[in-house]
Write a protein that holds these residues in place. Structure first.
Motif, PDB file in Angstrom:
ATOM      1  N   MET A  76       0.864  -1.172   0.000  1.00  0.00           N
ATOM      2  CA  MET A  76       0.000   0.000   0.000  1.00  0.00           C
ATOM      3  C   MET A  76       0.903   1.225   0.000  1.00  0.00           C
ATOM      4  N   GLN A  77       0.945   1.925  -1.110  1.00  0.00           N
ATOM      5  CA  GLN A  77       1.756   3.145  -1.188  1.00  0.00           C
ATOM      6  C   GLN A  77       0.872   4.302  -0.722  1.00  0.00           C
ATOM      7  N   GLY A  78       0.803   4.417   0.590  1.00  0.00           N
ATOM      8  CA  GLY A  78      -0.124   5.361   1.209  1.00  0.00           C
ATOM      9  C   GLY A  78      -1.289   4.630   1.848  1.00  0.00           C
ATOM     10  N   ARG A  79      -1.832   5.221   2.904  1.00  0.00           N
ATOM     11  CA  ARG A  79      -2.926   4.610   3.655  1.00  0.00           C
ATOM     12  C   ARG A  79      -4.006   5.664   3.924  1.00  0.00           C
ATOM     13  N   TYR A  80      -5.076   5.221   4.587  1.00  0.00           N
ATOM     14  CA  TYR A  80      -6.137   6.112   5.037  1.00  0.00           C
ATOM     15  C   TYR A  80      -6.010   6.333   6.541  1.00  0.00           C
ATOM     16  N   HIS A  81      -6.558   7.456   6.999  1.00  0.00           N
ATOM     17  CA  HIS A  81      -6.507   7.795   8.417  1.00  0.00           C
ATOM     18  C   HIS A  81      -7.903   8.159   8.905  1.00  0.00           C
ATOM     19  N   TYR A  82      -8.156   7.895  10.162  1.00  0.00           N
ATOM     20  CA  TYR A  82      -9.421   8.230  10.803  1.00  0.00           C
ATOM     21  C   TYR A  82      -9.677   9.737  10.722  1.00  0.00           C
ATOM     22  N   TYR A  83      -8.609  10.552  10.886  1.00  0.00           N
ATOM     23  CA  TYR A  83      -8.772  12.009  10.907  1.00  0.00           C
ATOM     24  C   TYR A  83      -9.171  12.592   9.558  1.00  0.00           C
ATOM     25  N   GLU A  84      -9.045  11.801   8.487  1.00  0.00           N
ATOM     26  CA  GLU A  84      -9.472  12.295   7.173  1.00  0.00           C
ATOM     27  C   GLU A  84     -10.997  12.304   7.039  1.00  0.00           C
ATOM     28  N   GLY A  85     -11.670  11.759   8.045  1.00  0.00           N
ATOM     29  CA  GLY A  85     -13.128  11.749   8.027  1.00  0.00           C
ATOM     30  C   GLY A  85     -13.724  10.425   7.606  1.00  0.00           C
ATOM     31  N   TYR A  86     -12.875   9.424   7.385  1.00  0.00           N
ATOM     32  CA  TYR A  86     -13.355   8.106   7.007  1.00  0.00           C
ATOM     33  C   TYR A  86     -13.630   7.273   8.247  1.00  0.00           C
ATOM     34  N   ASP A  87     -14.625   6.389   8.175  1.00  0.00           N
ATOM     35  CA  ASP A  87     -14.836   5.512   9.317  1.00  0.00           C
ATOM     36  C   ASP A  87     -13.790   4.399   9.286  1.00  0.00           C
TER      37      ASP A  87
END
Length: 271
Positions: A76-87
């Motif tokens: 994964m070249q980059g991930r998601y974060h909770y603070y971005e507004g995603y559950d």
């Protein structure tokens, strides 16, 4: 959820040229490792159902599948974060998809602030445990028994054999490596000096805004997990200077060669 996982996994499998058993999650500024893969294919997250857009600088937002040291991997070249507004189910969807395509081991990396006073920027830390202070959990809600148990064991969230392999890989390249507990906060602001003192009192050695949700889901899915933190700054209040994301990127740039060598060595040992 299950149909989204299966649909995304099917798309990934159609594009794969190798069958990876090892998954890599590359944190802020650490995506450079994905550029080391040979025979690689790139799958942008936005081309997959259920995958939101990665919004953080230093996160390209794509799967890269290929070989690292001759070993098939998916990164994964980059991930998601909770603070971005995603559950947290969105944040951890890529882990579910990697499990579905056949990975059995997950190596999770991140950039983190040093809380342990013996740590310095540029250190690499093997995560031996974590503390979840996100105020949420990706397993909240109905449980799908096909994905994992309702009450997964978390007594050893980071696999002892993988920790030992990481120590050996560090020793092989003459790298002095730290080990400690990762403390997860929701962000996106950096911690206050009082919060850093609290984290140290509670047993945290490094603090960051990711990793724990993915590790929880990986354990739920019965994957073996290794965690590596890049200590990019001293926690707030330790040094008399402000914190910034630019500093995070700069430090990861400085230690990228050591980081790449370490992960290559680990992959070679466990592959």
């Amino acid at each position: 959820m299950l149909s989204t996982i299966n649909e995304a996994a099917s798309i990934v499998q159609e594009k794969m040229t190798v069958n990876p058993k090892i998954g890599l999650i590359l944190g802020s500024g650490l995506g450079i490792l994905a550029d080391e893969l040979t025979e690689s294919v790139h799958i942008p997250y936005e081309s997959l159902p259920g995958f939101p857009t990665s919004t953080v600088k230093g996160h390209k937002g794509q799967f890269v599948i290929g070989k690292l040291e001759g070993i098939p991997v998916i990164a994964m070249q980059g991930r998601y974060h909770y603070y971005e507004g995603y559950d947290l189910k969105q944040v951890t969807l890529p882990v579910r998809v990697m499990k579905e395509i056949g990975i059995t081991t997950l190596i999770v990396t991140n950039a983190a602030g040093g809380v342990n006073l013996s740590f310095k920027p540029g250190d690499l830390m093997i995560i031996n445990d974590h503390i979840n202070m996100l105020g949420n959990n990706p397993l909240f809600g109905p449980n799908d028994d096909t994905l994992g148990d309702r009450f997964p064991d978390m007594s050893k969230p980071y696999h002892p054999a993988l920790i030992e392999a990481a120590k050996q890989a560090a020793n092989d390249i003459g790298l002095s490596i730290q080990e400690g507990v990762y403390f997860a906060t929701p962000g996106p602001n950096y911690e206050t000096p009082a919060e850093v003192r609290m984290i140290r009192t509670l047993g945290g050695d490094a603090v960051g805004m990711s990793t724990v949700p993915e590790v929880i889901v990986a354990n739920h899915a019965k994957l073996s997990v290794l965690g590596i933190s890049c200590i990019t700054n001293a926690g707030s209040g330790i040094l008399d200077q402000p914190l910034s994301h630019q500093e995070v990127i700069e430090i990861t740039e400085q230690i990228k060669d050591q980081f790449v060598k370490l992960i290559k060595g680990i992959v070679k040992k466990i592959g």
